[in-house]
Design a protein around this motif. Structure first.
Motif, PDB file in Angstrom:
ATOM      1  N   GLU A  22       0.844  -1.186   0.000  1.00 55.57           N
ATOM      2  CA  GLU A  22       0.000   0.000   0.000  1.00 55.57           C
ATOM      3  C   GLU A  22       0.882   1.240   0.000  1.00 55.57           C
ATOM      4  O   GLU A  22       1.996   1.215   0.502  1.00 55.57           O
ATOM      5  CB  GLU A  22      -0.896   0.012   1.240  1.00 55.57           C
ATOM      6  CG  GLU A  22      -1.840  -1.158   1.330  1.00 55.57           C
ATOM      7  CD  GLU A  22      -2.613  -1.153   2.627  1.00 55.57           C
ATOM      8  OE1 GLU A  22      -2.517  -0.156   3.389  1.00 55.57           O
ATOM      9  OE2 GLU A  22      -3.285  -2.145   2.908  1.00 55.57           O
ATOM     10  N   GLN A  23       0.362   2.304  -0.529  1.00 54.70           N
ATOM     11  CA  GLN A  23       1.135   3.543  -0.555  1.00 54.70           C
ATOM     12  C   GLN A  23       0.787   4.390   0.662  1.00 54.70           C
ATOM     13  O   GLN A  23       0.406   5.557   0.542  1.00 54.70           O
ATOM     14  CB  GLN A  23       0.890   4.285  -1.857  1.00 54.70           C
ATOM     15  CG  GLN A  23       1.453   3.533  -3.039  1.00 54.70           C
ATOM     16  CD  GLN A  23       1.360   4.335  -4.321  1.00 54.70           C
ATOM     17  OE1 GLN A  23       0.829   5.441  -4.345  1.00 54.70           O
ATOM     18  NE2 GLN A  23       1.873   3.767  -5.403  1.00 54.70           N
ATOM     19  N   THR A  24       0.939   3.763   1.796  1.00 57.01           N
ATOM     20  CA  THR A  24       0.744   4.442   3.075  1.00 57.01           C
ATOM     21  C   THR A  24       1.988   4.186   3.918  1.00 57.01           C
ATOM     22  O   THR A  24       2.901   3.466   3.517  1.00 57.01           O
ATOM     23  CB  THR A  24      -0.495   3.900   3.811  1.00 57.01           C
ATOM     24  OG1 THR A  24      -0.294   2.505   4.069  1.00 57.01           O
ATOM     25  CG2 THR A  24      -1.761   4.100   2.999  1.00 57.01           C
ATOM     26  N   PHE A  25       1.978   4.785   5.102  1.00 59.65           N
ATOM     27  CA  PHE A  25       3.135   4.597   5.976  1.00 59.65           C
ATOM     28  C   PHE A  25       3.312   3.133   6.367  1.00 59.65           C
ATOM     29  O   PHE A  25       4.424   2.626   6.441  1.00 59.65           O
ATOM     30  CB  PHE A  25       3.008   5.466   7.229  1.00 59.65           C
ATOM     31  CG  PHE A  25       3.206   6.928   6.950  1.00 59.65           C
ATOM     32  CD1 PHE A  25       4.418   7.399   6.505  1.00 59.65           C
ATOM     33  CD2 PHE A  25       2.172   7.822   7.128  1.00 59.65           C
ATOM     34  CE1 PHE A  25       4.618   8.742   6.250  1.00 59.65           C
ATOM     35  CE2 PHE A  25       2.345   9.162   6.875  1.00 59.65           C
ATOM     36  CZ  PHE A  25       3.571   9.635   6.431  1.00 59.65           C
ATOM     37  N   SER A  26       2.231   2.437   6.628  1.00 61.16           N
ATOM     38  CA  SER A  26       2.339   1.027   7.022  1.00 61.16           C
ATOM     39  C   SER A  26       2.843   0.179   5.852  1.00 61.16           C
ATOM     40  O   SER A  26       3.618  -0.762   6.055  1.00 61.16           O
ATOM     41  CB  SER A  26       0.996   0.505   7.518  1.00 61.16           C
ATOM     42  OG  SER A  26       0.031   0.551   6.483  1.00 61.16           O
ATOM     43  N   GLY A  27       2.432   0.485   4.630  1.00 56.26           N
ATOM     44  CA  GLY A  27       2.914  -0.251   3.456  1.00 56.26           C
ATOM     45  C   GLY A  27       4.397  -0.009   3.222  1.00 56.26           C
ATOM     46  O   GLY A  27       5.149  -0.939   2.897  1.00 56.26           O
ATOM     47  N   ILE A  28       4.814   1.238   3.412  1.00 59.64           N
ATOM     48  CA  ILE A  28       6.236   1.560   3.254  1.00 59.64           C
ATOM     49  C   ILE A  28       7.057   0.868   4.334  1.00 59.64           C
ATOM     50  O   ILE A  28       8.136   0.337   4.062  1.00 59.64           O
ATOM     51  CB  ILE A  28       6.432   3.093   3.292  1.00 59.64           C
ATOM     52  CG1 ILE A  28       5.794   3.730   2.054  1.00 59.64           C
ATOM     53  CG2 ILE A  28       7.903   3.455   3.367  1.00 59.64           C
ATOM     54  CD1 ILE A  28       5.738   5.234   2.090  1.00 59.64           C
ATOM     55  N   ASP A  29       6.529   0.839   5.544  1.00 58.67           N
ATOM     56  CA  ASP A  29       7.237   0.164   6.631  1.00 58.67           C
ATOM     57  C   ASP A  29       7.376  -1.333   6.350  1.00 58.67           C
ATOM     58  O   ASP A  29       8.424  -1.929   6.612  1.00 58.67           O
ATOM     59  CB  ASP A  29       6.518   0.375   7.961  1.00 58.67           C
ATOM     60  CG  ASP A  29       6.670   1.791   8.489  1.00 58.67           C
ATOM     61  OD1 ASP A  29       7.606   2.496   8.039  1.00 58.67           O
ATOM     62  OD2 ASP A  29       5.852   2.188   9.342  1.00 58.67           O
TER      63      ASP A  29
END
Length: 105
Positions: free
Chosen positions: A23-30
């Motif tokens: 996902e292109q959110t903070f959790s996806g980046i993490d």
């Protein structure tokens, strides 16, 4: 490192990373960052030899104010002569040599 990159385990980890959708959110980046970190850690653990150095305690020199370089040099010459004298206690030449240097100290 090239040999380790050719192993099936590493190749499978890279393929899983490429196939997964983040996902292109903070959790996806993490999550993507942690996956890449795991790949690099497994590469490093298998390819790099970890060298652990022993910590040496620094020897505390107790230098007395009355001891100068001449006294230290005399002690350096007397110690090996004393060791030789302990090995050969009946050698008169070593005894004389040792005691003449010891008198100067």
């Amino acid at each position: 490192m090239i040999e380790v990159l050719g192993e099936n385990f590493i190749i499978q980890q890279i393929r899983d990373f490429e196939d997964s959708q983040f996902e292109q959110t903070f959790s996806g980046i993490d999550k993507a960052t942690s996956n890449i970190k795991n790949i690099f850690e497994s590469l490093a653990n298998k390819s790099c030899k970890i060298v652990r150095y022993k910590k040496f305690k620094q020897k505390i020199l107790n230098r007395k104010p009355w001891v100068d370089h001449e006294v230290r040099d005399l002690k350096k010459t007397i110690k090996p002569k004393g060791a030789k004298l302990r090995q050969e206690p009946f050698n008169l030449e070593l005894k004389c040599n040792f005691f003449t240097h010891a008198e100067k100290l």
